[in-house]
Motif scaffolding. Structure first.
Motif, short mmCIF file in Angstrom:
data_model
loop_
_atom_site.label_atom_id
_atom_site.label_comp_id
_atom_site.label_asym_id
_atom_site.label_seq_id
_atom_site.Cartn_x
_atom_site.Cartn_y
_atom_site.Cartn_z
N LEU A 155 7.74 -47.32 -18.21
CA LEU A 155 6.97 -46.24 -17.61
C LEU A 155 7.47 -44.98 -18.06
O LEU A 155 6.62 -43.78 -18.44
N ASN B 167 -3.93 -49.44 -13.55
CA ASN B 167 -2.74 -49.76 -12.78
C ASN B 167 -1.68 -48.80 -13.65
O ASN B 167 -0.86 -47.82 -12.76
N THR C 171 3.25 -52.36 -10.46
CA THR C 171 3.22 -51.64 -11.79
C THR C 171 4.60 -51.49 -12.02
O THR C 171 5.32 -51.49 -13.34
N CYS C 172 5.37 -50.43 -11.40
CA CYS C 172 6.70 -50.00 -11.40
C CYS C 172 7.04 -49.37 -10.09
O CYS C 172 7.68 -50.03 -9.40
N ALA D 121 6.67 -47.56 -6.41
CA ALA D 121 5.63 -47.53 -5.10
C ALA D 121 6.25 -46.60 -4.29
O ALA D 121 5.21 -45.84 -3.40
N GLN E 224 0.78 -40.84 -10.26
CA GLN E 224 1.51 -40.75 -9.00
C GLN E 224 3.02 -40.37 -9.20
O GLN E 224 3.45 -39.54 -8.45
N THR E 225 3.45 -41.16 -10.00
CA THR E 225 4.88 -40.76 -10.30
C THR E 225 5.08 -39.38 -10.92
O THR E 225 6.06 -38.46 -10.12
N ASN F 86 -0.07 -45.20 -11.96
CA ASN F 86 1.38 -45.24 -11.42
C ASN F 86 2.04 -44.03 -12.25
O ASN F 86 2.85 -43.30 -11.77
N GLY G 273 10.41 -49.71 -5.93
CA GLY G 273 9.42 -50.27 -6.68
C GLY G 273 9.74 -51.79 -7.03
O GLY G 273 10.58 -52.24 -6.70
#
Length: 359
Positions: A250, A209, A346-347, A349, A216-217, A213, A341
């Motif tokens: 994150l 996860n 996770t943080c 989205a 993705q970020t 994330n 998010g």
């Protein structure tokens, strides 16, 4: 019905978070990344952070902490919080951060709810930590003092450094390798979400996860920029977001290491000090919530400082009005994008792509 992403599928590694952040065979840098914002001589580099994290993992072994058990931290921000996070998570234990503003009863809830076995608590919070440990039924000796400076014993608690082996002993330690299946099923963190009603709720997040994330970020941050994560200009961050929270973890811990971005960590948020750090260290990127945007708009101190180094602001955690976004964008001549998010995902989205003209 499911809605597919308009963006390409990412190749997301399934491994231990530590192997993702510190790839095998790569030599960790000696560039300061986690820097005390008030005393810049106090800092950690990727090399020193990795060594401290390995020592913590071995130290937890020494005191009887087992993989799969929760180790809780109860502290304001400081440069050794990333050590705790990565040492706990990397050794297949579970990191859970408690809000330093918690009362004893709130702490008891989190300790009992997570079934935490050990607590690393800042000296200013040690009485509450000891009371919470007792209230949750933990045996004596399970609370350690956790600060960026060595501490004499308080309330019968030893300094966390007392459990650590020597740096030499940590040289041969390797964080456990996780299979693809283990990466998706091994809990890394249990952060707490306010949810909607009742007491805060723990959210279990796996190594996979976290890595997903991050990937993705990072992808979204640079999507519409004229550069990517490898070719980007210099970035400098300020780490005032609380590190017991997913947003701070994150960016200030994981992404700062992945992208090798220096981050000036504030132990306590004070608005004028926040402005001073930006001016002094030429901070380029801010990760904020709307109350900070309101301060930038309304507080008279803002005009006393040179904030021209700021090129990008990400605002999340609550809605931001278009009027306030456009005002600050014009005022600082910077790009502002929003994200959405929650701890349960996770943080982050949803993230407006970096480089988007979003008026």
């Amino acid at each position: 019905m499911p809605f597919p992403s308009p963006f390409p599928t990412l190749d997301i590694p399934k491994c231990n978070l530590l192997d993702y952040l510190f790839p095998q065979g790569a030599v960790p840098s000696d560039t300061p990344i986690w820097i005390d914002s008030k005393d810049t001589d106090q800092h950690l580099t990727p090399r020193s952070l990795l060594q401290w994290s390995k020592r913590l993992a071995l130290g937890l072994d020494r005191i009887g902490s087992k993989p799969g058990e929760v180790v809780m931290i109860f502290t304001p921000n400081h440069i050794f919080v990333p050590v705790a996070y990565l040492g706990i998570v990397g050794s297949k234990r579970i990191f859970s951060g408690a809000n330093p503003a918690y009362t004893v009863s709130e702490m008891i809830h989190q300790v009992a709810n997570t079934e935490a076995k050990f607590i690393l608590a800042h000296p200013t919070l040690i009485k509450a930590a000891v009371a919470a440990a007792k209230g949750a039924g933990l045996p004596e000796g399970r609370v350690y003092l956790f600060s960026d400076e060595p501490c004499a014993p308080v309330e019968g608690c030893k300094d966390w450094r007392d459990m650590l082996p020597s740096p030499a002993e940590s040289k041969t330690y390797r964080f456990p390798t996780l299979s693809a299946h283990e990466a998706t099923t091994t809990t890394a963190t249990v952060n707490y979400s306010s949810g909607t009603t009742g007491l805060p709720k723990g959210v279990e997040v796996s190594h996979y996860n976290l890595i997903a994330n991050l990937e993705q970020t990072i992808f979204m941050r640079y999507l519409n920029k004229p550069w990517n994560a490898e070719t980007r200009p210099r970035e400098t961050w300020i780490g005032f977001l609380p590190l017991y929270h997913a947003y701070g973890q994150l960016y200030t811990i994981a992404m700062a290491q992945k992208l090798q971005i220096p981050c000036f960590i504030m132990k306590k948020f004070e608005y004028e000090e926040f402005l001073r750090v930006i001016q002094t260290h030429k901070v380029t990127h801010l990760q904020v919530a709307p109350p900070i945007m309101v301060m930038l708009s309304k507080r008279p101190e803002t005009s006393k400082y040179d904030l021209s180094s700021v090129t990008d602001i990400l605002c999340g955690a609550a809605p931001l009005s278009k009027e306030l976004q456009n005002e600050i964008s014009k005022k600082l001549q910077c790009e502002i994008v929003q994200g959405w998010g929650m701890t349960e995902v996770t943080c982050g989205a949803i993230h407006v792509p970096g480089g988007t003209v979003d008026e």
